[in-house]
Design a protein around this motif. Structure first.
Motif, PDB file in Angstrom:
ATOM      1  N   LEU A 298     -10.239  -6.424 -36.299  1.00  0.00           N
ATOM      2  CA  LEU A 298     -10.376  -5.792 -37.612  1.00  0.00           C
ATOM      3  C   LEU A 298     -11.832  -5.679 -38.045  1.00  0.00           C
ATOM      4  N   THR A 299     -12.650  -6.646 -37.654  1.00  0.00           N
ATOM      5  CA  THR A 299     -14.033  -6.719 -38.134  1.00  0.00           C
ATOM      6  C   THR A 299     -15.067  -6.237 -37.120  1.00  0.00           C
TER       7      THR A 299
ATOM      8  N   GLY B 178     -16.905 -12.874 -32.031  1.00  0.00           N
ATOM      9  CA  GLY B 178     -17.506 -13.469 -33.213  1.00  0.00           C
ATOM     10  C   GLY B 178     -19.007 -13.621 -33.159  1.00  0.00           C
ATOM     11  N   GLU B 179     -19.606 -13.251 -32.041  1.00  0.00           N
ATOM     12  CA  GLU B 179     -21.054 -13.429 -31.881  1.00  0.00           C
ATOM     13  C   GLU B 179     -21.849 -12.337 -32.583  1.00  0.00           C
ATOM     14  N   LYS B 180     -21.331 -11.110 -32.583  1.00  0.00           N
ATOM     15  CA  LYS B 180     -22.044  -9.980 -33.170  1.00  0.00           C
ATOM     16  C   LYS B 180     -21.065  -9.045 -33.876  1.00  0.00           C
ATOM     17  N   PHE B 181     -21.604  -8.192 -34.737  1.00  0.00           N
ATOM     18  CA  PHE B 181     -20.860  -7.060 -35.276  1.00  0.00           C
ATOM     19  C   PHE B 181     -21.304  -5.826 -34.511  1.00  0.00           C
ATOM     20  N   ALA B 182     -20.361  -5.119 -33.900  1.00  0.00           N
ATOM     21  CA  ALA B 182     -20.673  -3.876 -33.197  1.00  0.00           C
ATOM     22  C   ALA B 182     -19.474  -2.943 -33.359  1.00  0.00           C
TER      23      ALA B 182
ATOM     24  N   LEU C  12     -20.383 -14.168 -38.958  1.00  0.00           N
ATOM     25  CA  LEU C  12     -20.392 -14.352 -37.508  1.00  0.00           C
ATOM     26  C   LEU C  12     -20.305 -15.837 -37.182  1.00  0.00           C
ATOM     27  N   ASN C  13     -20.236 -16.138 -35.895  1.00  0.00           N
ATOM     28  CA  ASN C  13     -20.130 -17.536 -35.470  1.00  0.00           C
ATOM     29  C   ASN C  13     -21.283 -18.397 -35.966  1.00  0.00           C
ATOM     30  N   ASN C  14     -22.460 -17.770 -36.108  1.00  0.00           N
ATOM     31  CA  ASN C  14     -23.646 -18.527 -36.540  1.00  0.00           C
ATOM     32  C   ASN C  14     -23.776 -18.611 -38.068  1.00  0.00           C
ATOM     33  N   GLY C  15     -22.760 -18.089 -38.790  1.00  0.00           N
ATOM     34  CA  GLY C  15     -22.780 -18.146 -40.246  1.00  0.00           C
ATOM     35  C   GLY C  15     -23.413 -16.948 -40.912  1.00  0.00           C
ATOM     36  N   GLU C  16     -23.975 -16.043 -40.121  1.00  0.00           N
ATOM     37  CA  GLU C  16     -24.613 -14.852 -40.681  1.00  0.00           C
ATOM     38  C   GLU C  16     -23.550 -13.909 -41.245  1.00  0.00           C
ATOM     39  N   GLN C  17     -23.797 -13.425 -42.467  1.00  0.00           N
ATOM     40  CA  GLN C  17     -22.841 -12.522 -43.108  1.00  0.00           C
ATOM     41  C   GLN C  17     -23.124 -11.077 -42.709  1.00  0.00           C
ATOM     42  N   PHE C  18     -22.062 -10.284 -42.546  1.00  0.00           N
ATOM     43  CA  PHE C  18     -22.238  -8.859 -42.276  1.00  0.00           C
ATOM     44  C   PHE C  18     -21.360  -8.062 -43.244  1.00  0.00           C
ATOM     45  N   THR C  19     -21.685  -6.789 -43.414  1.00  0.00           N
ATOM     46  CA  THR C  19     -21.111  -6.008 -44.507  1.00  0.00           C
ATOM     47  C   THR C  19     -19.943  -5.142 -44.051  1.00  0.00           C
ATOM     48  N   TYR C  20     -18.933  -5.785 -43.483  1.00  0.00           N
ATOM     49  CA  TYR C  20     -17.708  -5.083 -43.111  1.00  0.00           C
ATOM     50  C   TYR C  20     -16.529  -5.979 -43.430  1.00  0.00           C
TER      51      TYR C  20
END
Length: 360
Positions: free
Chosen positions: A128-129, A170-174, A285-293
């Motif tokens: 989904l993400t 979970g490592e990246k948003f792509a 993400l796995n490292n706690g970084e937030q992404f906008t989706y």
């Protein structure tokens, strides 16, 4: 005395009506000027744009031709392929099944597709993400070998599932079309019906989206807008089997139906508010970084005002929708040439609406 009061009241009403008319004309003119920067060819492919406030259209216009060969003008009722805006419907379909306790977004996909490589580590949430890491089949060099073939969802999943992963889940948003193909397949496996039938019965019919459907190039579609390319000259769109974009991009709709869709989301007609809150929550993400989706929507902002956005691009068509929750403003634009993107146009209209209504 009464006569004087009546005259004053009438004068006030007339002035108010004139001011309202002038305001609406000014806003209409401003929106027109934004659209015609790109959609200015009356004899070429065009588009349709709708702007709504509190669920009511305040602007709706068509531009250009729906069919160039027959010289048919575009109308606001024309039906367009909406490309990746399809992902919104796939996302809500998954979440409707979750509310029925038929799946959970935290489930590993191996639960539904036992032979999926690395499937024990990829969850529905990852799909989904766009954080699954699976190969996006639309970027594979071999994509043209299947582009015109009518494949089953299983055959389409089998086309890309054995490709090496691009990164760990979970490592990246792509952004990834394959993930939404797998989601469509899971909808079929869990619901016991086809993706097309599931969306038709549980969403389109349920909320009165009477002019929306799974796209088809063979069947007669009333008010269909025909798709075009412009590669030095206009041509009819390339034929691609609509089993290929599938749950990642194969739906058709109208601007009016998309407003019904937005209103259904706003009024919890399909899923609960707690589910909607999850749909429009930013993820990490796995490292706690937030992404906008979220789930099927980009969560962005225009001039620091939060928006929910998504566009689509498929052979011959482009689409874009922007919703501004704080002002209850919805802007949607469709184009029947993939040479004319409505993305910037739609965002600029949304910006105009934000600037206009923030002042009032």
């Amino acid at each position: 005395m009464k006569l004087i009061f009546l005259k004053q009241s009438l004068s006030f009403i007339i002035i108010a009506l004139v001011m309202q008319y002038t305001y609406s004309q000014t806003l209409e003119t401003q929106i027109d000027s934004i659209i015609t920067i790109v959609f200015n060819d009356k004899e070429g492919p065009g588009g349709v744009f709708l702007v709504a406030k509190h669920g009511k259209p305040i602007y709706k216009k068509a531009f250009g031709k729906a069919n160039m060969e027959l010289g048919v003008n575009m109308t606001p009722e024309n039906v367009f392929q909406i490309g990746s805006m399809t992902k919104q419907f796939t996302s809500l379909g998954i979440l409707m099944l979750q509310e029925q306790n038929k799946l959970d977004v935290n489930d590993a996909i191996v639960k539904y597709i036992p032979d999926y490589p690395n499937g024990e580590h990829i969850t529905i949430h990852h799909l989904l993400t766009h954080t699954s890491g699976i190969k996006d089949f639309t970027k594979m060099k071999s994509i043209m070998s299947i582009a015109r073939k009518d494949l089953t969802p299983k055959e389409l999943v089998d086309f890309f599932k054995d490709e090496p992963i691009d990164f760990q889940p979970g490592e990246k948003f792509a952004y990834n079309n394959s993930g939404y193909v797998v989601l469509g397949y899971i909808i079929e496996l869990v619901s016991g019906t086809t993706y097309e039938e599931f969306i038709e019965q549980n969403i389109f019919k349920a909320i009165g989206m009477n002019d929306s459907r799974y796209a088809n190039d063979r069947e007669i579609v009333k008010n269909r807008a025909y798709g075009y390319h412009n590669r030095g000259a206009f041509t009819n769109k390339m034929y691609v089997s609509l089993s290929i974009p599938y749950a990642s991009g194969s739906l058709m709709s109208t601007v009016d139906d998309m407003l019904k869709w937005q209103e259904a989301i706003n009024n919890n007609l399909l899923v609960s508010q707690s589910t909607i809150d999850k749909v429009f929550s930013k993820n990490t993400l796995n490292n706690g970084e937030q992404f906008t989706y979220g789930y099927g929507w980009h969560l962005k902002n225009i001039d620091e005002v939060p928006t929910r956005e998504h566009g689509g691009s498929i052979f011959g068509f482009k689409s874009m929708g922007v919703y501004v929750p704080s002002l209850d403003i919805y802007v949607v634009g469709f184009s029947n040439c993939d040479c004319n993107s409505p993305t910037i146009t739609t965002k600029n209209i949304a910006k105009l609406m934000i600037d206009t209504f923030k002042k009032n």
